[in-house]
Design an enzyme around this catalytic site. Structure first.
Site, PDB file in Angstrom:
ATOM      1  N   PRO A  72       1.031  -1.249   0.599  1.00 35.56           N
ATOM      2  CA  PRO A  72       0.014   0.025  -0.069  1.00 35.56           C
ATOM      3  C   PRO A  72       1.151   1.357   0.157  1.00 35.56           C
ATOM      4  O   PRO A  72       2.133   1.219   0.899  1.00 35.56           O
ATOM      5  CB  PRO A  72      -0.848   0.000   1.209  1.00 35.56           C
ATOM      6  CG  PRO A  72      -1.325  -1.637   1.530  1.00 35.56           C
ATOM      7  CD  PRO A  72       0.582  -2.239   0.827  1.00 35.56           C
ATOM      8  N   CYS A  73       0.368   2.358  -0.920  1.00 36.63           N
ATOM      9  CA  CYS A  73       1.430   3.414  -1.022  1.00 36.63           C
ATOM     10  C   CYS A  73       0.650   4.682  -0.572  1.00 36.63           C
ATOM     11  O   CYS A  73       1.464   5.880  -0.327  1.00 36.63           O
ATOM     12  CB  CYS A  73       1.116   3.961  -2.504  1.00 36.63           C
ATOM     13  SG  CYS A  73      -0.210   3.717  -3.214  1.00 36.63           S
ATOM     14  N   GLN A  74      -0.682   4.518   0.282  1.00 36.18           N
ATOM     15  CA  GLN A  74      -1.295   5.494   1.030  1.00 36.18           C
ATOM     16  C   GLN A  74      -0.448   6.620   1.461  1.00 36.18           C
ATOM     17  O   GLN A  74      -0.899   7.826   2.015  1.00 36.18           O
ATOM     18  CB  GLN A  74      -3.279   5.221   1.223  1.00 36.18           C
ATOM     19  CG  GLN A  74      -3.143   4.866   0.464  1.00 36.18           C
ATOM     20  CD  GLN A  74      -3.762   2.942   0.221  1.00 36.18           C
ATOM     21  OE1 GLN A  74      -2.573   2.958   0.531  1.00 36.18           O
ATOM     22  NE2 GLN A  74      -4.691   2.992  -0.260  1.00 36.18           N
TER      23      GLN A  74
END
Length: 394
Positions: A72-74
């Site tokens: 995940p890059c959030q």
């Protein structure tokens, strides 16, 4: 050549590898919607699991050639809050830990370019050091998807680690960027294309009518590409020319008179406005506050609506901006010539998914899966580099 994928999402990364001749030995993700779509369109060999507990039956991945991962890059994205201790940030280093338990010949990790900036870079640095300490060579590449011939501006990072005593041509192949006119041609004939026109008399439609291709609704920027709320009186209310002068002056001053060391603008003090406009300006401020164009914050004043762009209307002859999880909402992105947002199929095409990939589930979830996916063409680039590192490349 074999590979396995961690944090697989709906399978964009995997599609890039399978289309390049790799055989999957397994895929793993926690999101049930992603797993369902992956299973229907990519492969049934995917496990719905929480990788913080380890890879289920990791012995089955022994001797795998490549591990790919899209954690995940959030927490790293500049579009979010970028909290340094976001739990999702630690999944980047977890990827290295899991990979070393399997010991692939090659590891390739994709993430946003924001993962390399500021304090957040410590996670990438830890991953890099972890792999080097285990005897791997490493390389980090900054990629722009429009350079791969896609119709999208999307900056991403590929981290590669390998122990094959080979090398690769890390200079990415530059192709002319495509545009929306080309990539959306014929989309109306495909599945997942269900346009939802804006209600003609509704607020969204009235705003959209005033936004031309390449423009956005923005109070905090000037220029021909920014349409301010006060330029749409039929929605936000009429103002006088004197009031417009105050609003435009405030728009300039809030970026010049800085009080904080973060963000790109600040509310403006009453004293500063008085110096610029003179004493008789007070009734203009009160009028604009009553009309909800301005708001008072202690002894300062600021614009109402300080977002840097909503209702962005994309242009036919240019690439799209980054496809994110909100791409189906017309309040964020408008079709180049229609009074609506983008359909699921249109978003999928811009992201590089083939029309044979049919998304299922609620539309909100479909847009989320597409926006979070690794674009398949970026996966193909990674697969080509993996081939070279394995000794099977051109």
């Amino acid at each position: 050549m074999t590979f396995a994928s961690l944090f697989s999402g709906c399978g964009g990364f995997d599609l890039g590898f399978t289309s390049s001749g790799f055989r999957s030995k397994g895929a793993y993700d926690l999101d049930p919607e992603a797993v369902k779509n992956f299973r229907s369109n990519v492969s049934e060999e995917i496990c719905c699991t929480d990788l913080t507990n380890g890879i289920p039956n990791e012995k089955s991945l022994k001797d795998v050639d490549v591990i790919i991962a899209g954690p995940p890059c959030q927490g790293f994205s500049t579009a979010g809050k970028r909290l340094i201790d976001d739990k999702r940030n630690h999944l980047l280093t977890l990827t290295g830990t899991l990979a070393l338990r399997v010991s692939p010949k090659v590891l390739i990790v994709e993430n946003v370019s924001g993962a390399l900036s500021g304090e957040h870079a410590k996670y990438f640095k830890a991953l890099d050091e972890m792999m080097k300490d285990a005897g791997y060579l490493t390389r980090t590449l900054r990629c722009q998807t429009s350079d791969l011939g896609m119709a999208q501006i999307r900056r991403r990072v590929l981290f590669l680690a390998w122990r094959t005593k080979r090398n690769a041509d890390f200079e990415t192949y530059l192709l002319p960027a495509s545009n929306l006119r080309k990539v959306l041609a014929g989309a109306c004939k495909q599945k997942n294309h269900r346009p939802t026109p804006l209600e003609p008399s509704g607020k969204d439609a009235l705003i959209a009518k005033r936004i031309l291709p390449g423009q956005k609704l923005s109070n905090v920027r000037g220029g021909k590409n920014a349409v301010a709320t006060w330029d749409i009186p039929e929605v936000f209310g009429d103002i006088t020319e004197h009031e417009r002068t105050v609003l435009e002056l405030l728009r300039r001053l809030r970026r010049q008179e800085r009080a904080r060391d973060f963000g790109d603008a600040d509310p403006v003090s009453i004293r500063r406005l008085e110096a610029a406009l003179g004493e008789p300006f007070h009734h203009l401020l009160e009028g604009l506050i009553a009309k909800r164009y301005l708001r008072r914050i202690d002894d300062t004043v600021d614009l109402v609506g300080t977002f840097n762009g909503k209702y962005r209307r994309l242009a036919w002859d240019k690439p799209s901006c980054t496809v994110d999880t909100r791409f189906g909402s017309p309040r964020y992105f408008l079709h180049p010539s229609r009074q609506r947002g983008f359909t699921v199929r249109e978003a999928a095409r811009i992201q590089g998914f083939p029309d044979s990939y049919v998304f299922s589930g609620g539309e909100h979830a479909q847009y989320r899966l597409i926006g979070n996916a690794v674009p398949p063409p970026l996966g193909s680039l990674a697969a080509n580099l993996a081939k070279q590192l394995l000794g099977n490349g051109l």
